[in-house]
Design an enzyme around this catalytic site. Structure first.
Site, mmCIF file in Angstrom:
data_model
loop_
_atom_site.group_PDB
_atom_site.id
_atom_site.type_symbol
_atom_site.label_atom_id
_atom_site.label_comp_id
_atom_site.label_asym_id
_atom_site.label_seq_id
_atom_site.Cartn_x
_atom_site.Cartn_y
_atom_site.Cartn_z
ATOM 1 N N GLU A 134 -9.763 -19.879 -4.536
ATOM 2 C CA GLU A 134 -9.541 -19.977 -3.089
ATOM 3 C C GLU A 134 -10.874 -19.887 -2.375
ATOM 4 O OE1 GLU A 134 -6.564 -17.046 -2.057
ATOM 5 O OE2 GLU A 134 -5.041 -18.068 -3.229
ATOM 6 N N ALA A 167 0.844 -1.202 0.000
ATOM 7 C CA ALA A 167 0.000 0.000 0.000
ATOM 8 C C ALA A 167 0.880 1.254 0.000
ATOM 9 C CB ALA A 167 -0.936 -0.005 1.210
ATOM 10 N N ARG A 195 -12.971 -19.519 5.830
ATOM 11 C CA ARG A 195 -11.747 -19.481 6.632
ATOM 12 C C ARG A 195 -12.015 -19.424 8.129
ATOM 13 N NH1 ARG A 195 -7.336 -15.352 4.338
ATOM 14 N NH2 ARG A 195 -7.235 -16.877 2.674
ATOM 15 N N ARG A 251 -12.324 -10.707 5.586
ATOM 16 C CA ARG A 251 -11.795 -10.434 4.241
ATOM 17 C C ARG A 251 -11.845 -11.680 3.369
ATOM 18 N NH1 ARG A 251 -7.025 -11.519 2.060
ATOM 19 N NH2 ARG A 251 -5.967 -11.905 4.038
ATOM 20 N N HIS A 263 -6.162 -17.183 10.308
ATOM 21 C CA HIS A 263 -5.929 -18.150 9.240
ATOM 22 C C HIS A 263 -5.879 -19.532 9.874
ATOM 23 C CE1 HIS A 263 -4.180 -20.157 5.775
ATOM 24 N NE2 HIS A 263 -4.425 -19.073 5.073
ATOM 25 N N HIS A 296 -4.207 -13.255 11.288
ATOM 26 C CA HIS A 296 -3.749 -13.138 9.891
ATOM 27 C C HIS A 296 -4.001 -11.765 9.302
ATOM 28 C CE1 HIS A 296 -2.648 -14.594 5.959
ATOM 29 N NE2 HIS A 296 -3.863 -14.411 5.460
#
Ligand code: SIN
Length: 480
Positions: A110, A14, A268, A361, A222, A326
């Site tokens: 994913e 970023a 997740r 996310r 995670h 994570h």
């Protein structure tokens, strides 16, 4: 000069994207030397973009909203997904060689994505490849001066951020605009896939000058970091489960059997909670990727190398794994241009919360966020004229850092109380432990705020799971 200067704190994806896009405005880019690689460089997932036949930015947006438990900011999600194909082209123009099948980009799938839309570079080394390209572009850019140094205070003038103070020599660096791109907070937890530098230092600085936070309690865990101790642990990418690897508990039972229709590729947060519980109840969880069908060298060189470095050969034995902090969906509240509630202070990437990720996310949306919102912010700042604060000057410090013993205690408390499984009683007890530590170090002050938010959000949503207030299973299934 100081009024036009832009100081960008943080040299992950970023920060680099802001700095590059801000040309020709003079930029001072501050990395954190000696803190190891950035989280961006360690990213093993790829970059999600609707570039495949039959895919669309709307479909990508819809998956992002489902993953975020619909707590996302809808227009910003659409901004992100519409800009994704162009972000891929920009990275390619800087030299990122994404993996291909013939003349097409190879697209992987994913968790949470309904179609294959993840591009990778060097298999599981996408973050490293993107960072190498952006770093070399930034080092070659005439408008960027890149220094290594920690920032321990913000300069304020008349209520406006007007520079930073460097830790160590205490040098003051004045600026027209300050951008925080300092990453997440995983290092506040006993187990994390983040590097040690992802400790919330930038978030704590923003809060010290009165910037408003948002959704601090939304932390993604995670399911599979390499279980080789505590602290920063190597990630074992979810793509391995996408390639057929399976999770087993310490008694040899298939971990996700009967838990969720998508089994090992369930959302997740659901897998992370199962791993957390099974590790507690049966002592150990492993990911079995043996069987010879995985092309380790081509697709998973990073995981292979980190396993071998710890004496584990994943081709011959199952990989011990633990859940790990994570990604921080919460952070400094911003709009799409990274504006915080403090004039002159912007934030972008994981330290910021513009609402794009909601309560959880979607996989492979984080490098994308850094590039898309970083470039938007840089382009906006490039067009701004010089700005100077007026009035009284002040140096607002982040405050002292916790000593090592306190920090270790804090990380354990955060893991037990604010990890993948939370409860009102656990959070309240954690607050009792952390409150007196707040006087001894800023990390405890930050943890206190997160714990307070987690206690106040009584209902489970997205990655925030309250075992005393869970959602019905039918609802939690959609909260990827
Ligand atoms: C992974 O590769 O499992 C992580 C990807 C991500 O966090 O987006």
């Amino acid at each position: 000069m100081a009024g036009t200067r832009l100081v960008v704190v943080g040299s992950g994806i970023a920060g680099l994207s802001v700095a590059l896009a801000a040309a020709p405005r003079p930029v001072v880019l501050l990395g954190r030397a000696g803190r190891g690689p950035s989280a961006s460089a360690l990213a093993q997932g790829g970059i999600a973009a609707a570039v495949g036949a039959g895919d669309s930015a709307d479909a990508h947006a819809s998956d992002t909203l489902v993953a975020g438990a619909f707590r996302n900011d809808g227009p910003r999600v659409r901004t992100l997904t519409r800009a994704a194909p162009e972000a891929i082209s920009w990275l390619q123009s800087l030299g990122v060689a994404f993996d291909r099948d013939g003349d097409r980009l190879r697209l992987g799938r994913e968790g949470g994505h309904r179609v294959a839309r993840i591009v990778h570079a060097g298999g599981d080394a996408t973050g490293a490849a993107a960072m190498a390209a952006l770093s070399s572009a930034a080092r070659a850019a005439a408008h960027i001066d890149w220094y290594e140094g920690d920032v321990d205070a913000l300069l304020m003038q008349g209520g406006r951020a007007s520079g930073v103070r460097l830790a160590g020599d205490g040098a003051l660096l004045q600026a027209g605009t300050v951008v925080l791109a300092t990453g997440g907070i995983g290092a506040l937890f006993a187990h994390t896939s983040n590097p040690p530098g992802s400790d919330g230092a930038g978030l704590a600085l923003a809060l010290a000058v009165g910037a408003h936070p948002r959704d601090l309690e939304f932390v993604q865990f995670h399911p599979t970091a390499l279980d080789v101790g505590s602290g920063s642990l190597p990630l074992v990418t979810e793509a391995l489960r996408g390639a057929g690897a399976r999770l087993f508990d310490g008694d040899g039972r298939a971990l996700m059997e009967g838990v969720h229709p998508q089994g090992d590729l369930a959302p997740r947060d659901i897998v992370a909670r199962r791993v957390w519980q099974a590790r507690r109840d049966t002592g150990r969880v492993v990911l079995d990727a043996r069987g010879g069908w995985i092309d380790w060298e081509r697709r998973f060189p990073t995981v292979l190398a980190s396993c071998l470095a710890h004496g584990i050969d994943p081709r011959a034995e199952a990989i011990p794994v633990t859940a790990a902090a994570h990604f921080h969906m919460g952070g400094v509240a911003t709009d799409d241009l990274g504006r915080t509630t403090v004039p002159g202070l912007h934030a972008v990437g994981e330290v910021a919360c513009n609402g794009v990720h909601g309560a959880n996310r979607l996989a492979s949306n984080s490098l994308l966020e850094g590039v898309v919102f970083g470039r938007m912010l840089g382009a906006h700042l490039a067009g701004l004229g010089a700005s100077e604060g007026a009035g009284a000057r002040a140096v607002i410090e982040r405050g002292p850092s916790l000593q090592a013993g306190d920090l270790q205690t804090l990380r354990s408390v955060m893991w037990e109380a604010a990890g993948p499984v939370r409860s009102g009683a656990g959070l309240a007890a954690a607050l009792e432990t952390v409150t007196p530590m707040g006087r001894r170090g800023w990390q405890a002050g930050l943890a206190w705020r997160l714990l307070t938010c987690a206690l106040q959000r009584r209902v489970s949503t997205g990655a925030h799971w309250r075992e005393d207030e869970p959602l019905p299973p039918a609802v939690s299934r959609t909260a990827a």
